[in-house]
Write a protein that holds these residues in place. Structure first.
Motif, PDB file in Angstrom:
ATOM      1  N   VAL A 144      10.163   4.376  -5.234  1.00 30.95           N
ATOM      2  CA  VAL A 144       9.764   4.729  -6.595  1.00 30.95           C
ATOM      3  C   VAL A 144       8.878   5.961  -6.515  1.00 30.95           C
ATOM      4  N   ASP A 145       9.178   6.959  -7.325  1.00 32.82           N
ATOM      5  CA  ASP A 145       8.399   8.196  -7.305  1.00 32.82           C
ATOM      6  C   ASP A 145       8.379   8.786  -8.709  1.00 32.82           C
ATOM      7  N   SER A 146       7.303   8.512  -9.439  1.00 29.38           N
ATOM      8  CA  SER A 146       7.165   9.035 -10.797  1.00 29.38           C
ATOM      9  C   SER A 146       5.721   9.455 -11.015  1.00 29.38           C
ATOM     10  N   ASP A 147       5.444  10.033 -12.151  1.00 28.52           N
ATOM     11  CA  ASP A 147       4.080  10.453 -12.462  1.00 28.52           C
ATOM     12  C   ASP A 147       3.141   9.251 -12.558  1.00 28.52           C
ATOM     13  N   ARG A 148       3.693   8.075 -12.860  1.00 25.30           N
ATOM     14  CA  ARG A 148       2.867   6.886 -13.088  1.00 25.30           C
ATOM     15  C   ARG A 148       2.739   6.004 -11.856  1.00 25.30           C
ATOM     16  N   GLN A 149       3.774   5.947 -11.001  1.00 25.06           N
ATOM     17  CA  GLN A 149       3.700   5.028  -9.872  1.00 25.06           C
ATOM     18  C   GLN A 149       4.553   5.511  -8.701  1.00 25.06           C
ATOM     19  N   THR A 150       4.183   5.040  -7.499  1.00 30.16           N
ATOM     20  CA  THR A 150       4.945   5.304  -6.283  1.00 30.16           C
ATOM     21  C   THR A 150       5.022   4.014  -5.464  1.00 30.16           C
ATOM     22  N   LEU A 151       6.126   3.874  -4.721  1.00 30.28           N
ATOM     23  CA  LEU A 151       6.320   2.711  -3.855  1.00 30.28           C
ATOM     24  C   LEU A 151       6.999   3.163  -2.574  1.00 30.28           C
ATOM     25  N   ASP A 152       6.319   2.960  -1.441  1.00 27.28           N
ATOM     26  CA  ASP A 152       6.865   3.275  -0.121  1.00 27.28           C
ATOM     27  C   ASP A 152       7.072   1.997   0.666  1.00 27.28           C
ATOM     28  N   ALA A 153       8.156   1.949   1.452  1.00 27.41           N
ATOM     29  CA  ALA A 153       8.415   0.832   2.356  1.00 27.41           C
ATOM     30  C   ALA A 153       8.915   1.395   3.683  1.00 27.41           C
ATOM     31  N   GLU A 154       8.470   0.809   4.803  1.00 23.82           N
ATOM     32  CA  GLU A 154       8.829   1.363   6.111  1.00 23.82           C
ATOM     33  C   GLU A 154       8.867   0.263   7.164  1.00 23.82           C
ATOM     34  N   ILE A 155       9.577   0.559   8.252  1.00 21.87           N
ATOM     35  CA  ILE A 155       9.706  -0.397   9.350  1.00 21.87           C
ATOM     36  C   ILE A 155       9.965   0.371  10.637  1.00 21.87           C
ATOM     37  N   GLY A 156       9.466  -0.174  11.751  1.00 19.75           N
ATOM     38  CA  GLY A 156       9.705   0.479  13.030  1.00 19.75           C
ATOM     39  C   GLY A 156       9.070  -0.276  14.186  1.00 19.75           C
ATOM     40  N   PRO A 157       9.430   0.080  15.430  1.00 23.24           N
ATOM     41  CA  PRO A 157       8.880  -0.576  16.619  1.00 23.24           C
ATOM     42  C   PRO A 157       7.557   0.047  17.039  1.00 23.24           C
ATOM     43  N   GLY A 158       6.817  -0.686  17.862  1.00 24.65           N
ATOM     44  CA  GLY A 158       5.552  -0.164  18.353  1.00 24.65           C
ATOM     45  C   GLY A 158       5.030  -0.955  19.536  1.00 24.65           C
ATOM     46  N   TYR A 159       3.758  -0.735  19.846  1.00 24.23           N
ATOM     47  CA  TYR A 159       3.124  -1.372  20.999  1.00 24.23           C
ATOM     48  C   TYR A 159       1.690  -1.728  20.611  1.00 24.23           C
ATOM     49  N   GLY A 185       5.552  -1.947   6.702  1.00 27.24           N
ATOM     50  CA  GLY A 185       4.505  -1.469   5.807  1.00 27.24           C
ATOM     51  C   GLY A 185       5.015  -1.262   4.389  1.00 27.24           C
ATOM     52  N   ILE A 186       4.169  -1.589   3.421  1.00 33.39           N
ATOM     53  CA  ILE A 186       4.469  -1.368   2.001  1.00 33.39           C
ATOM     54  C   ILE A 186       3.225  -0.766   1.354  1.00 33.39           C
ATOM     55  N   LYS A 187       3.426   0.295   0.590  1.00 25.37           N
ATOM     56  CA  LYS A 187       2.321   0.940  -0.107  1.00 25.37           C
ATOM     57  C   LYS A 187       2.728   1.202  -1.550  1.00 25.37           C
ATOM     58  N   TYR A 188       1.905   0.700  -2.477  1.00 26.38           N
ATOM     59  CA  TYR A 188       2.214   0.836  -3.911  1.00 26.38           C
ATOM     60  C   TYR A 188       0.993   1.403  -4.629  1.00 26.38           C
ATOM     61  N   GLU A 189       1.240   2.336  -5.536  1.00 22.05           N
ATOM     62  CA  GLU A 189       0.165   2.931  -6.330  1.00 22.05           C
ATOM     63  C   GLU A 189       0.607   3.034  -7.779  1.00 22.05           C
ATOM     64  N   LEU A 190      -0.244   2.569  -8.696  1.00 23.95           N
ATOM     65  CA  LEU A 190       0.069   2.558 -10.125  1.00 23.95           C
ATOM     66  C   LEU A 190      -1.082   3.181 -10.897  1.00 23.95           C
ATOM     67  N   LYS A 191      -0.765   4.158 -11.714  1.00 26.79           N
ATOM     68  CA  LYS A 191      -1.764   4.766 -12.591  1.00 26.79           C
ATOM     69  C   LYS A 191      -1.800   3.942 -13.870  1.00 26.79           C
TER      70      LYS A 191
END
Length: 261
Positions: A144-159, A185-191
């Protein structure tokens, strides 16, 4: 050996940042320069009476967003001391430090997809560990990418490294748990309004020794262009916490935030 592993993780995360800084500087020539922005929050609580205690918490959030790259830096510190009624001496009952640096490489013309690498370090003197550190890479998407809100989701390997034996330094360790992890990871921002912003930042690292979860929820209301009030809840969970410690910690705070424009 552990310090060498930590150094390698720092180097792996740091080299891309150095390269990116040079590329950003070159890309910014002749165009609007992308700058670091963010805020610093401070909370204080002093109790006197039946219970005497002093507690402080501070957090820093910094970000820089350019055409192809996105930097994110976070740091937290919590300290609390409580008076022993018998000795009238103040004993520390909470001491926790956390820092993370994340670098995203945007892909495609719309820059919705991205590759990331993230490095975290935590030192909690009441968790049963001397310190915890992790490094992860992977892929994400801005759904989601708008002037009012954004939503990022991600996944990956690590140590991940968890130091079990307390040492005097912040990096060395003679006894530790180390394993591969999968990071989500999930990151959400709402104005919510012109003056109020809601944020949710959730990450989970799942490995052979259990899952570590960190969820930060905040509601920030601006007072003026520089200062704001922030209501914040931080959840930290370790499904394989050492004996004698709780799996989940909750931190509620209300504080003043200074914006770095």
């Amino acid at each position: 050996m552990r310090s060498k592993t930590i150094a390698a993780m720092l180097l792996t995360a740091g080299l891309p940042a150095v390269s990116v800084a040079a590329q950003d500087a070159a890309a910014d020539k002749g165009s609007e320069v992308s700058k670091w922005s963010g805020d610093i929050g401070v909370g204080l609580l002093f109790k006197r009476g039946n219970t005497n205690s002093d507690s402080t918490n501070a957090n820093v959030n910094m970000a820089r967003d350019s055409e192809k790259w996105r930097h994110t830096f976070k740091a937290d510190a919590n300290n609390e001391k409580e008076e022993d009624p018998d000795t009238e001496e103040y004993n520390r009952t909470d001491e926790n430090y956390f820092a993370s640096y994340k670098l995203d490489r945007k892909l495609g013309e719309d820059a919705k997809n991205y590759l990331f690498n993230v490095l975290t370090y935590q030192k909690d003197n009441f968790s049963g560990y001397h310190y915890e550190a992790s490094y992860a890479i992977g892929a994400g998407r801005r759904w989601v990418d708008s002037d009012r809100q954004t939503l990022d989701a991600e996944i990956g390997p690590g140590y991940r490294i968890k130091c079990l034996e307390p040492q005097d330094s912040y990096m060395s360790c003679h006894d530790s748990e180390e394993n591969a992890i999968a990071r989500v990871g999930i990151k959400y921002e709402l104005k919510v309004s012109d003056n109020t912003t809601f944020k949710e930042d959730l990450s989970t690292e799942v490995g052979g020794d259990g899952a570590d979860t960190r969820a930060e929820t905040s509601l920030t209301t601006a007072i003026n262009t520089r200062f704001a009030l922030r209501l914040r809840h931080l959840l930290e969970s370790d499904s394989s916490a050492p004996a004698g410690t709780n799996e989940t910690d909750h931190t509620f705070s209300v504080g003043v935030v200074y914006s770095l424009l």
